[in-house]
Design an enzyme around this catalytic site. Structure first.
Site, mmCIF file in Angstrom:
data_model
loop_
_atom_site.group_PDB
_atom_site.id
_atom_site.type_symbol
_atom_site.label_atom_id
_atom_site.label_comp_id
_atom_site.label_asym_id
_atom_site.label_seq_id
_atom_site.Cartn_x
_atom_site.Cartn_y
_atom_site.Cartn_z
ATOM 1 N N GLU A 123 -31.352 -71.537 2.536
ATOM 2 C CA GLU A 123 -31.364 -70.557 1.440
ATOM 3 C C GLU A 123 -32.698 -70.590 0.701
ATOM 4 O O GLU A 123 -32.776 -70.713 -0.522
ATOM 5 C CB GLU A 123 -30.178 -70.793 0.497
ATOM 6 C CG GLU A 123 -28.841 -70.628 1.211
ATOM 7 C CD GLU A 123 -27.631 -70.716 0.297
ATOM 8 O OE1 GLU A 123 -27.796 -71.072 -0.889
ATOM 9 O OE2 GLU A 123 -26.515 -70.431 0.764
ATOM 10 N N GLU A 158 -23.597 -71.672 7.428
ATOM 11 C CA GLU A 158 -22.769 -72.090 6.288
ATOM 12 C C GLU A 158 -21.731 -71.008 6.028
ATOM 13 O O GLU A 158 -22.074 -69.832 5.920
ATOM 14 C CB GLU A 158 -23.649 -72.322 5.056
ATOM 15 C CG GLU A 158 -22.936 -72.953 3.873
ATOM 16 C CD GLU A 158 -23.940 -73.379 2.795
ATOM 17 O OE1 GLU A 158 -24.980 -73.975 3.150
ATOM 18 O OE2 GLU A 158 -23.704 -73.096 1.610
#
Length: 755
Positions: free
Chosen positions: A431, A513
């Protein structure tokens, strides 16, 4: 005389290292530690009356502190203190080691560590997760039996975790992983100096390729013969080869693959490494000079083939496998961040029994012991390097060290981990803020860094795909647009998985994820369990999050998730719909310290885990077990201690059966079956004290029976150890479950007695 007097205060460790060609010694015992008050190296002199204490590594001083919302780590970082810690160790080395080289290796120090030996600064590393090594040879003194009190080596380590917040989760503080002392001949295999791959694999034969890098610290060139022998797990020799003599120049390291020594061995009828049977081999590399063995270096590896396919996902040894993995942080719950191999093993055993076959090391290089266990137990590992690049996520995080250290840290991780058969994917970021940026305005930093990192990895290993975990799945993601990655990682966005091939033609997909569902084990509200909520409710629309019960719990019905995520059922259904999705890594396997989403203080640990902080499965654990194992499963929940007048959803996960019938106090409440893409069945019934019983059947025959009973008042404790015996080595652990029961031995689900 003052310095000599101070030295005599030290508790001395006699290192009985022999004069063999190589020794690798556990260097964790007999350290001294002091917290905070010492600020400079010159003040760091051990005195047992001045706040120092003795300990054995691994050590995490933060877990010893007091939880407080005022700690600069904040609740997201675990609400525990950081600070500055000093470690010191005194040891002797025999004079026989004087003509050898001695290295110290730290598996992980959180963070900003500096090391001194006998007054000389040896080095520093800011990264709190990376393993690193220093050459101590130039600064050592050796015990020749004369004036022994002057032949002491004093090793001092400063650990600075005072600038916080520097992490989005609980980091721990200190030398929290193992330390090793290695003594070798001056001509030896370099640190992480072997690279083993299996470029050709079949059931009949496998080609094992070994690249060996050498170091020579002698003043003269050395003619070295490399002899490599391969053994299977039983110790049987299955292959052997010797190189021609290689000239290793004086004081040089051969670390260029073009000049490193490459050998090849054919293994007949190889035992292939797989999830079900993770067979391992060992390569023993010997360096021979003038007929004498100067160094012996062991490398464990596995023989397997794998591929990621655009249409069909992941293949292992030619067989399609869906990766059902979990993401986990490095802490061990109440044990903190200090490494303990048995605690890690227990976690993996619990996950394996659930049907989990993969681990993502979020978001940093793991302890070496984790990868060793994954090799032995059969897990598909995504080995991750960074949580941020040049742009910050927290004020004092790794972005401050990025420019100077990222290449060295990434190289060290790849070199350390590339022989592990469990490692299938490298991830170079999670991220990352550089996903965004306006390329039209010249902001292409995400593309530039992505290409650089991929080049660093490929210079050391071309056998595995490289990815990043992207929460921005839009078409403007600069990291994906870099073109550097053929394996694209998506975080969340489960509704977009099915259409991935339309949006990103020619790319392969892994869900790096998923989920971020929220649950407190054993806590339920009596709202309709099928009503999905992306958060617990807020108080008056703002302020802290709070559930309908008014406390800091989240209902465990698998109907609550973070707004960016999905429930477990939603994620599993999305995974099953799409063959091209290689698999997913669920956030998270275990609850962890810090990041107490959706709450803030006084909540201080996560709610994301399928398994709670103590290692007890939440009910959704059995959903995975019913879908991804061959074990017969019948699981009903919740507990059966409610108030008269309550209406309760009874949820059932099952497999190996056609139907399940539910009974309340021997009255049938009907038979139900899963239809379509259902993953559970449910009865909504008025509470009545007594016994709820479920019976699963296949072709009319009973498969399993499960009962839940109303418990009375707490009356006793049942203690049960996880193993009957443990090793008396100061490291092994026994986990003991304490169960509160009523007078009839029924577990009391709402007991809150102080133990």
């Amino acid at each position: 005389m003052r310095k000599i007097t101070q030295l005599l205060l030290f508790c001395i460790l006699f290192m009985q290292l022999n004069a063999q060609n190589k020794t690798r010694t556990d260097f964790n015992k007999d350290w001294h530690f002091k917290l905070d008050s010492v600020r400079s190296y010159t003040e760091a002199v051990y005195n047992p009356h001045d706040g120092w204490r003795d300990l054995t590594l691994a050590h995490d001083w933060s877990i010893e502190g007091t939880f407080s919302k005022d700690n600069p780590a904040r609740p997201d970082g675990g609400a525990l203190p950081g600070g500055i810690g000093w470690y010191q160790k005194v040891f002797r080395l025999p004079v026989a080691n004087k003509d050898k080289q001695t290295f110290i290796e730290f598996d992980g120090v959180y963070r900003n560590s500096e090391v001194w030996l006998n007054g000389h600064r040896v080095g520093m590393r800011p990264n709190g997760y990376i393993s690193f090594q220093y050459d101590l040879t130039p600064y050592l003194v050796f015990d020749d039996g004369k004036y022994p009190n002057l032949k002491l080596n004093i090793l001092t380590v400063k650990v600075d975790n005072s600038k916080q917040p520097n992490s989005r989760w609980y980091s721990g503080s200190g030398i929290y992983r193992n330390v090793w002392l290695t003594t070798v001949d001056k001509v030896h295999v370099d640190h992480y100096g072997t690279f083993i791959s299996t470029p050709q694999v079949s059931e009949k034969t496998a080609t094992v390729r070994i690249i060996t890098s050498l170091q020579n610290s002698y003043a003269t060139d050395q003619n070295v013969t490399i002899q490599t022998t391969v053994y299977d797990a039983t110790g049987k020799q299955v292959g052997k080869t010797s190189s021609n003599k290689t000239i290793v120049s004086a004081d040089k390291v051969i670390n260029n693959p073009a000049v490193s020594v490459t050998q090849s061995i054919t293994v007949e009828k190889p035992l292939l490494w797989s999830i079900e049977k993770p067979s391992l081999y060992k390569a023993v590399t010997q360096l021979i000079v003038n007929g004498k063995t100067k160094d012996e270096y062991e490398t464990n590896f596995g023989i397997r083939s794998f591929a990621f396919d655009i249409d069909k996902g992941f293949f292992l040894n030619g067989k399609m496998v869906k990766i059902v993995g979990v993401c986990d942080h490095h802490d061990l719950g109440a044990l903190g961040a200090a490494i303990n191999t048995r605690a890690l093993q227990r976690q993996l055993e619990i996950l394996k029994a659930m049907g989990c076959n993969g681990i993502r090391t979020s978001h940093n290089p793991p302890a070496p012991e984790l990868l060793d266990l994954c090799d032995k137990m059969g897990f598909i590992v995504m080995d991750e390097a960074f949580d941020m690049w040049a742009r910050q996520k927290t004020r004092f995080d790794y972005h401050l060290d990025w420019k100077e250290w990222h290449q060295r840290d990434l190289e060290d991780q790849i070199l350390r981990d590339r022989n592990h058969p469990s490692v299938f994917i490298w991830s170079v970021g999670n991220e990352i803020p550089e996903q965004g940026g306006d390329a039209a305005r010249g902001d292409t930093s995400g593309r530039v860094i992505a290409r650089e990192l991929v080049n660093i990895v490929k210079a050391l290993d071309t056998t595995r795909p490289i990815t990043t975990a992207n929460n921005n799945t839009g078409l403007n993601n600069n990291i994906i647009l870099s073109g550097a990655f053929d394996l694209v990682g998506y975080n969340y966005n489960h509704n977009s998985w099915e259409k991935f091939r339309e949006r990103r033609s020619g790319k392969k997909l892994i869900i790096t994820e998923s989920t971020s569902a929220l649950e407190t084990r054993g806590s339920f509200d009596n709202m309709n369990s099928d009503t999905i909520r992306r958060w617990p409710k807020r108080v008056n629309g703002n302020g802290p999050f709070i559930n309908p019960a008014g406390d800091y719990t989240v209902s465990a019905y698998d109907n609550v998730s973070a707004p960016w995520g999905s429930t477990h059922e939603e994620s599993i259904k999305a995974l099953k719909k799409s063959d091209h999705v290689s698999g997913m890594y669920i956030w998270t396997g275990f609850d962890y310290l810090g990041e107490p989403t959706p709450y803030t203080w006084p909540a201080r640990s996560s709610y994301f885990g399928i398994i709670d902080l103590a290692g007890f499965p939440k009910d959704v654990y059995y959903l995975y077990q019913s879908e991804f194992t061959d074990k017969p499963v019948l699981h009903i929940y919740p507990h059966w201690n409610w108030k008269q007048g309550d209406t309760v959803d009874v949820v059932c996960y099952y497999n190996k059966a056609d139907e399940v019938e539910l009974f309340l106090n021997n009255r049938s409440l009907g038979v139900k079956r899963k239809t379509g893409d259902d993953l559970h069945i449910k009865w909504r019934i008025p509470f009545e004290a007594g016994t709820v019983k479920a019976v699963s059947r296949k072709n009319g025959k009973t498969v399993l029976t499960k009962e839940i009973k109303t418990a009375g008042e707490p009356a006793g404790i049942i203690l049960q150890a996880d193993r009957n015996s443990i090793h008396a080595d100061g490291k092994d652990l026994s986990f003991i479950t304490a169960t509160i029961v009523d007078k009839n031995g029924v577990k009391v689900p709402n007991a809150n007695n102080l133990l």
